[in-house]
Design a protein around this motif. Structure first.
Motif, PDB file in Angstrom:
ATOM      1  N   VAL A 197       7.688   4.482 -26.567  1.00  0.00           N
ATOM      2  CA  VAL A 197       6.585   3.540 -26.404  1.00  0.00           C
ATOM      3  C   VAL A 197       5.295   4.344 -26.432  1.00  0.00           C
ATOM      4  O   VAL A 197       5.308   5.563 -26.233  1.00  0.00           O
ATOM      5  N   GLN A 198       4.203   3.665 -26.693  1.00  0.00           N
ATOM      6  CA  GLN A 198       2.933   4.367 -26.853  1.00  0.00           C
ATOM      7  C   GLN A 198       2.004   4.074 -25.681  1.00  0.00           C
ATOM      8  O   GLN A 198       2.002   2.973 -25.138  1.00  0.00           O
ATOM      9  N   SER A 199       1.239   5.084 -25.305  1.00  0.00           N
ATOM     10  CA  SER A 199       0.150   4.907 -24.360  1.00  0.00           C
ATOM     11  C   SER A 199      -1.109   5.409 -25.051  1.00  0.00           C
ATOM     12  O   SER A 199      -1.068   6.408 -25.795  1.00  0.00           O
ATOM     13  N   LEU A 200      -2.230   4.703 -24.817  1.00  0.00           N
ATOM     14  CA  LEU A 200      -3.451   4.949 -25.582  1.00  0.00           C
ATOM     15  C   LEU A 200      -4.611   5.243 -24.638  1.00  0.00           C
ATOM     16  O   LEU A 200      -4.766   4.589 -23.599  1.00  0.00           O
ATOM     17  N   ILE A 201      -5.442   6.216 -25.017  1.00  0.00           N
ATOM     18  CA  ILE A 201      -6.460   6.767 -24.126  1.00  0.00           C
ATOM     19  C   ILE A 201      -7.795   6.873 -24.859  1.00  0.00           C
ATOM     20  O   ILE A 201      -7.830   7.144 -26.065  1.00  0.00           O
ATOM     21  N   VAL A 202      -8.879   6.698 -24.100  1.00  0.00           N
ATOM     22  CA  VAL A 202     -10.224   6.966 -24.635  1.00  0.00           C
ATOM     23  C   VAL A 202     -10.941   7.917 -23.687  1.00  0.00           C
ATOM     24  O   VAL A 202     -10.624   8.004 -22.499  1.00  0.00           O
ATOM     25  N   ALA A 203     -11.924   8.639 -24.231  1.00  0.00           N
ATOM     26  CA  ALA A 203     -12.763   9.528 -23.424  1.00  0.00           C
ATOM     27  C   ALA A 203     -14.218   9.265 -23.780  1.00  0.00           C
ATOM     28  O   ALA A 203     -14.579   9.158 -24.958  1.00  0.00           O
ATOM     29  N   THR A 204     -15.052   9.161 -22.765  1.00  0.00           N
ATOM     30  CA  THR A 204     -16.474   8.959 -22.995  1.00  0.00           C
ATOM     31  C   THR A 204     -17.156  10.291 -23.293  1.00  0.00           C
ATOM     32  O   THR A 204     -16.580  11.363 -23.102  1.00  0.00           O
ATOM     33  N   ALA A 246     -10.603   9.041 -28.999  1.00  0.00           N
ATOM     34  CA  ALA A 246      -9.611   7.996 -28.746  1.00  0.00           C
ATOM     35  C   ALA A 246      -8.302   8.452 -29.372  1.00  0.00           C
ATOM     36  O   ALA A 246      -8.278   8.844 -30.539  1.00  0.00           O
ATOM     37  N   TRP A 247      -7.233   8.400 -28.599  1.00  0.00           N
ATOM     38  CA  TRP A 247      -5.965   8.940 -29.098  1.00  0.00           C
ATOM     39  C   TRP A 247      -4.808   8.297 -28.343  1.00  0.00           C
ATOM     40  O   TRP A 247      -4.996   7.464 -27.461  1.00  0.00           O
ATOM     41  N   GLY A 248      -3.611   8.700 -28.681  1.00  0.00           N
ATOM     42  CA  GLY A 248      -2.429   8.203 -27.989  1.00  0.00           C
ATOM     43  C   GLY A 248      -1.237   9.075 -28.291  1.00  0.00           C
ATOM     44  O   GLY A 248      -1.347  10.099 -28.982  1.00  0.00           O
TER      45      GLY A 248
END
Length: 468
Positions: free
Chosen positions: A255-262, A346-348
């Motif tokens: 399964v995928q988890s998705l992340i962003v960074a400011t 933004a990545w995952g």
């Protein structure tokens, strides 16, 4: 040459050349062959070498160390294991307390290793704040969790309720109802940890072959394009990439988890938000949000992703507008001052989910196979526990690690719980996620009617139960 720095913010921040190590170039005979240079494989090699320096160990990595979840995660180093309450339910109160102490000690164990080995991975043990931040049902849910912790024999040193005014001393969220705080968590820069571990085990005499995907494996050997590695023990440490190596894909799905960074935020903004001590934080939504303040003052924020039909791996992690937008909406609900902040990364990644949400550490001594996985998104800490446990199992040591209920002795891989066939798993997973999104949207809307709120919670709770 692949641009490995685009994998995540963490890989982009590395100040080292990301040049792959040489690939395997022929047949090889070793004592232990490990598939995958992620956390599980590297921790297993590290603890084996600490106890048995003369062991010949080879790690076979399809890309480079840090390519998988170990270089992409949210940086939470947690002192627990997914589904621990169910796994420990049959133990006596004393045995249960000893197991919890073992789990809670994970962050400290990693902290001792990175200090001893000189691995600079921004380790900060500031605990974690599970917040009731956006609607009153979150407070009710968290207080129910807290009662469960007390029933498990865990006290205020382990999990403590922070009323809104006390929460505001660490994290300031407008209108927050309170939070559960536990000290058993640290935050790290994940890529620096995995790359540092790789250098460390190499210095201990472990051979790492990058650009060397395993084509197949069985008891006693791993077949690669350029040769076969024969070994007394085989450790398939591939987690979310299990579908590529049958029969693991029947027991762990990706399964995928998705992340962003400011962008880095100014000191004035952080003075409004808090998180001065490296705390991790989450809010009590079934969408599984997680965040931290990075060393260079970015907000790192992630949320549960998806599952692809047939357990297909996701390789393109250029998040689309909807994926970015959901994460921006969620963190903007917590921090309105960040509503228009620039997102720079933004990545995952793919992570492994075991059936019944039960992580497993398995030893099949007759076949010489040991594996640890199914961490369900909590692998930064669980992989350290897994590596220590596999080392003891392989060396034949009976320890507190090997006596835990998540350890399966004399068990074949085929005996692990299996996921349902398609299309059942795809339909089920996506129905569950949609129920979570609907519940969150309704509960966050103060104008929604009581019967709507009740039904949304009831449906989401039932769907969550199907996953266990």
């Amino acid at each position: 040459m692949n641009d490995w720095r685009n994998i995540s913010l963490w890989m982009d921040q590395l100040d080292e050349p990301l040049t792959p190590r040489p690939s395997l170039s022929g047949d090889l005979q070793v004592d232990v062959a490990i598939i995958g240079a992620g956390y599980t494989g590297l921790w297993t090699a590290y603890y084996l070498k600490r106890q048995a320096p003369n062991l010949r160990i080879a790690i076979l990595e399809a890309k480079i160390a840090g390519f998988g979840a170990s270089g992409r995660n949210g940086g939470w180093l947690m002192g627990n294991l997914l589904g621990e309450d169910r796994l420990l339910a049959s133990l006596s109160p004393q045995a249960r307390r000893e197991s919890y102490d073992l789990l809670h000690g994970i962050p400290d164990e990693v902290g001792q290793v990175v200090e001893r080995e000189g691995i600079d991975c921004d380790y900060r043990k500031g605990g974690v704040l599970y917040c009731a931040a956006r609607y009153p049902e979150q407070e009710l849910r968290l207080r129910e969790y807290l009662r469960g912790y007390r029933d498990e024999g865990l006290n205020e040193d382990d999990y403590r309720w922070l009323p809104a005014e006390e929460l505001a001393q660490q994290l300031r969220i407008p209108g927050a109802y309170g939070a559960i705080h536990t000290p058993h968590c640290a935050t790290i820069q994940p890529a620096r940890l995995v790359r540092g571990l790789a250098r460390c085990v190499e210095a201990m005499g472990v051979s790492i072959y990058e650009g060397t995907p395993a084509l197949s494996w069985q008891a006693g050997s791993v077949r690669c394009e350029a040769g076969e590695v024969r070994a007394d023990w085989v450790v398939p440490a591939v987690e979310g990439y299990s579908p590529k190596l049958p029969p693991l894909g029947r027991h762990q799905i990706p399964v995928q988890s998705l992340i962003v960074a400011t962008e880095p935020l100014p000191a004035s903004t952080w003075a409004e938000i808090g998180l001065e001590r490296g705390q991790a934080f989450s809010e009590a939504s079934r969408q599984v949000t997680y965040g931290q303040r990075s060393r260079d003052d970015r907000l790192i924020f992630g949320a549960r992703g998806g599952y692809r039909f047939g357990s297909r791996l996701r390789s393109d992690f250029n998040l689309n507008d909807e994926e970015r937008g959901l994460r921006r909406y969620l963190f903007s609900e917590l921090f309105p001052q960040l509503r228009n902040v620039r997102i720079t990364h933004a990545w995952g990644g793919n992570l492994g989910m075991a059936r019944r949400f039960h992580p497993h550490m398995l030893c099949d001594r007759s076949a010489g196979i040991a594996l640890s996985g199914g961490y369900g998104g909590e692998g930064v800490g669980a992989s350290n526990l897994g590596g220590r446990t596999l080392a003891d199992l392989i060396l034949g040591h009976s320890t507190a690690l090997t006596r835990q209920p998540w350890v399966r002795h004399d068990t074949r891989v085929q005996d692990l719980p299996r996921w349902e066939p398609e299309p059942c798993r795809w339909l089920g997973y996506n129905a569950i996620i949609r129920s979570f999104v609907r519940e969150d949207r309704l509960l966050a809307d103060p104008s929604s009617r009581p019967w709507q709120r009740y039904m949304a919670q009831r449906i989401a709770s039932l769907m969550e139960g199907f996953m266990k």
